[in-house]
Design a protein around this motif. Structure first.
Motif, short mmCIF file in Angstrom:
data_model
loop_
_atom_site.label_atom_id
_atom_site.label_comp_id
_atom_site.label_asym_id
_atom_site.label_seq_id
_atom_site.Cartn_x
_atom_site.Cartn_y
_atom_site.Cartn_z
N VAL A 220 10.03 3.31 2.87
CA VAL A 220 9.88 4.73 2.52
C VAL A 220 9.28 4.84 1.13
O VAL A 220 9.69 4.11 0.21
N HIS A 221 8.30 5.72 0.96
CA HIS A 221 7.85 6.04 -0.40
C HIS A 221 8.40 7.44 -0.73
O HIS A 221 9.31 7.57 -1.53
N THR A 222 7.89 8.44 -0.08
CA THR A 222 8.40 9.81 -0.26
C THR A 222 7.74 10.67 0.79
O THR A 222 6.65 10.36 1.27
N LEU B 8 6.94 14.03 0.36
CA LEU B 8 5.99 15.00 -0.20
C LEU B 8 5.33 14.57 -1.52
O LEU B 8 4.40 15.19 -1.98
N HIS B 9 5.87 13.51 -2.14
CA HIS B 9 5.31 13.00 -3.39
C HIS B 9 5.22 14.06 -4.48
O HIS B 9 4.24 14.17 -5.22
N ASP B 10 6.30 14.87 -4.59
CA ASP B 10 6.34 15.94 -5.59
C ASP B 10 7.36 15.52 -6.65
O ASP B 10 8.57 15.71 -6.48
N GLN C 127 -1.37 -1.20 -4.39
CA GLN C 127 -2.62 -0.53 -4.00
C GLN C 127 -2.28 0.76 -3.25
O GLN C 127 -1.13 0.98 -2.88
N HIS C 128 -3.30 1.59 -3.05
CA HIS C 128 -3.10 2.85 -2.33
C HIS C 128 -4.11 2.91 -1.19
O HIS C 128 -5.31 2.89 -1.44
N ASP C 129 -3.61 2.98 0.06
CA ASP C 129 -4.53 2.96 1.20
C ASP C 129 -5.13 4.33 1.49
O ASP C 129 -5.78 4.53 2.50
N PHE D 70 0.85 -1.20 0.00
CA PHE D 70 0.00 0.00 0.00
C PHE D 70 0.89 1.25 0.00
O PHE D 70 1.73 1.42 0.87
N ASP D 71 0.66 2.10 -1.00
CA ASP D 71 1.45 3.34 -1.14
C ASP D 71 0.65 4.57 -0.71
O ASP D 71 -0.59 4.53 -0.66
N ASP D 72 1.36 5.61 -0.47
CA ASP D 72 0.85 6.99 -0.31
C ASP D 72 0.20 7.30 1.04
O ASP D 72 -0.17 8.44 1.29
N GLY D 73 0.02 6.29 1.92
CA GLY D 73 -0.58 6.55 3.24
C GLY D 73 0.50 6.95 4.21
O GLY D 73 1.65 7.20 3.80
#
Ligand code: ZN
Length: 485
Positions: free
Chosen positions: A336-338, A340-342, A444-446, A287-290
């Motif tokens: 780790v994903h990021t 700020l996701h920029d 997936q994205h939670d 799961f990404d972005d959470g």
């Protein structure tokens, strides 16, 4: 009567005589005046043209006027003389003084010329600095000088300085063309080249990391002058990429002589464990972005089914940040994903990427107490959004691996990122994907409720059909995509 008449006649003769005498006197005076031809003569002390040096004091040597004539010569009486004009010795040029007097009905004049000239050359003064010694680096460095001129003032800026082997010649001219030359004899300038001394080993081996500390180098000449501050360092070391590098230290004298020293640097990659092949029918839920508003519900569900998953986290919704700690404590893997996701920021440079990555890594550490080595690139390693910076994915994937971090892509796209927002379709896509792969890594994205809603049906179906759900570990299959930038 007759006598009376006589007397009368007598008296008339006397007047005529007197008049005749007067006329004669007048005639004589006129003739004498004409013969005398009287005029005014000036007597000047000093020359009619006087040349004076600039700035000296001017005093008129004087002049007087008398009358003189051919017949009676010069008369002693002096006539009043007026002087017209003046002299300014602080200004170069020619001045005309006019002396004027009046006699009878005429004006008489005499002239004197005064020329102010500058024949004094400027003065050059050489300075000396006590204890000054030239070095190999600079040769002789000027100790300083001034040039002043009585007429032009400060001429220091106009001094021409010519360096010869063992002396320096200083020349300057003033506006009147007077010039001065001064020579400075130099001390013996033969110095040995400086010695460069490497601090630390000539060949340094370092593990890939964010920075490389160069131990540096010192330089000293044979007179004991420390020239370290003049060393130029040229280094091609990229501290985060394994490879062979060179650091070149050099020092160049003002005359262009160079002394240099080299250092070899080997940057080594940190070792990553070999990939372990999990048993068939293994599913990695990722799961990404959470974390976000649906993460808690997801964690409850995973707990209920005793299923372990992996979260590639961000700091996009700081209100939910402590769910990272909960997920970790409940046995899920955190990568780790990021922060700020920029995309535009993180892929603009390696430095930007590292700055974002390690800021998030620090948050994960605060939440879990462990430094994670797992991560996922925003957009995956195959992303093309990073093409704003050509080649950066090639460099970043290499650098992150060299620094001991492993990135995980996926082999099943759930479709929740723009493909569909229907839970049913997401469930079906995942089931179909799992059927096609021996080992599945699902993206997936939670932060999407309709995707989180797909998790329970997927888990039920998986458990009913002999699948095992696992959290990613450092030796799990990394599912690397091909790099597209
Ligand atoms: Zn993402």
């Amino acid at each position: 009567m007759k006598e009376k008449k006589e007397r009368k006649k007598h008296r008339g003769r006397g007047w005529v005589f007197l008049l005749a005498v007067l006329a004669l006197l007048l005639l004589t005076a006129s003739v004498l005046t004409l013969l005398d031809a009287r005029y005014v003569r000036f007597y000047m002390t000093g020359d009619e043209e006087i040349t004076l040096e600039y700035g000296t004091e001017w005093k008129d040597p004087g002049v007087y006027a008398v009358t003189t004539g051919r017949l009676f010569g010069e008369l002693p009486e002096r006539l009043p003389v007026e002087t017209l004009g003046g002299v300014d010795t602080k200004k170069l040029g020619t001045y005309v003084l006019r002396y004027k007097t009046r006699w009878l009905f005429n004006d008489y004049e005499a002239e004197r010329r005064v020329v102010i000239v500058d024949t004094t050359p400027p003065v050059i003064e050489l300075k000396t600095i006590e204890g000054y010694t030239p070095t190999w680096m600079t040769g002789y460095a000027e100790e300083g000088y001034t040039a002043t001129d009585a007429c032009d003032g400060d001429l220091t800026g106009k001094v021409r300085r010519t360096s010869e082997a063992e002396r320096i010649i200083y020349t300057v001219s003033d506006s009147s063309g007077n010039s001065t030359t001064v020579v400075r004899e130099l001390p013996d300038l033969h110095y040995d080249p400086p010695v460069l001394t490497l601090l630390g080993d000539e060949h340094i081996t370092a593990e890939a990391g964010l920075s490389f500390e160069d131990p540096g180098c010192t330089a000293e000449d044979n007179l004991g002058n420390d020239l370290t501050g003049h060393i130029q360092v040229d280094s091609d070391v990229v501290p985060w990429l394994a490879g062979e590098y060179t650091i070149r230290y050099s020092i160049v004298s003002e005359e262009g002589m160079e002394v240099s020293a080299l250092r070899r640097v080997t940057v080594t990659a940190k070792e990553l464990p070999e990939e372990n092949t999990p048993p068939a029918k293994t599913i990695y839920l990722t799961f990404d972005d959470g974390p976000g508003p649906y993460t808690e519900e997801l964690l409850d569900l995973l707990k209920k089914y005793k299923v372990k998953a992996t979260f590639f986290v961000t700091d996009q919704q700081p209100d939910y940040i402590d769910l990272i700690g909960r997920a970790f404590r409940e046995g899920h893997s955190i990568g780790v994903h990021t922060k700020l996701h920029d995309y535009d920021y993180i892929y603009a440079s390696e430095e930007n990427y590292f700055s974002d990555f390690f800021a998030m890594e620090e948050i994960v550490y605060q939440q879990t107490g462990e430094h994670t080595k797992l991560f996922r690139f925003p957009g995956g390693s195959s992303n093309t959004v990073s093409r704003i910076n050509p080649g950066i994915m090639t460099r970043l994937t290499q650098a992150m691996n060299d620094m001991g971090y492993q990135y995980y892509d996926w082999n099943i796209v759930s479709g929740d990122a723009g493909g569909t927002n229907k839970t049913k379709e997401i469930v079906q896509t995942i089931k179909d994907g799992c059927a096609e792969h021996r080992v599945s890594m699902i993206l997936q994205h939670d932060i999407k409720d309709y995707s989180v809603a797909a998790v329970e049906p997927v888990i039920k179906w998986g458990l009913d059909n002999g699948y095992t759900f696992r959290a990613i570990e450092l030796d799990s299959p990394a599912m690397h995509h091909g790099i597209n930038n």
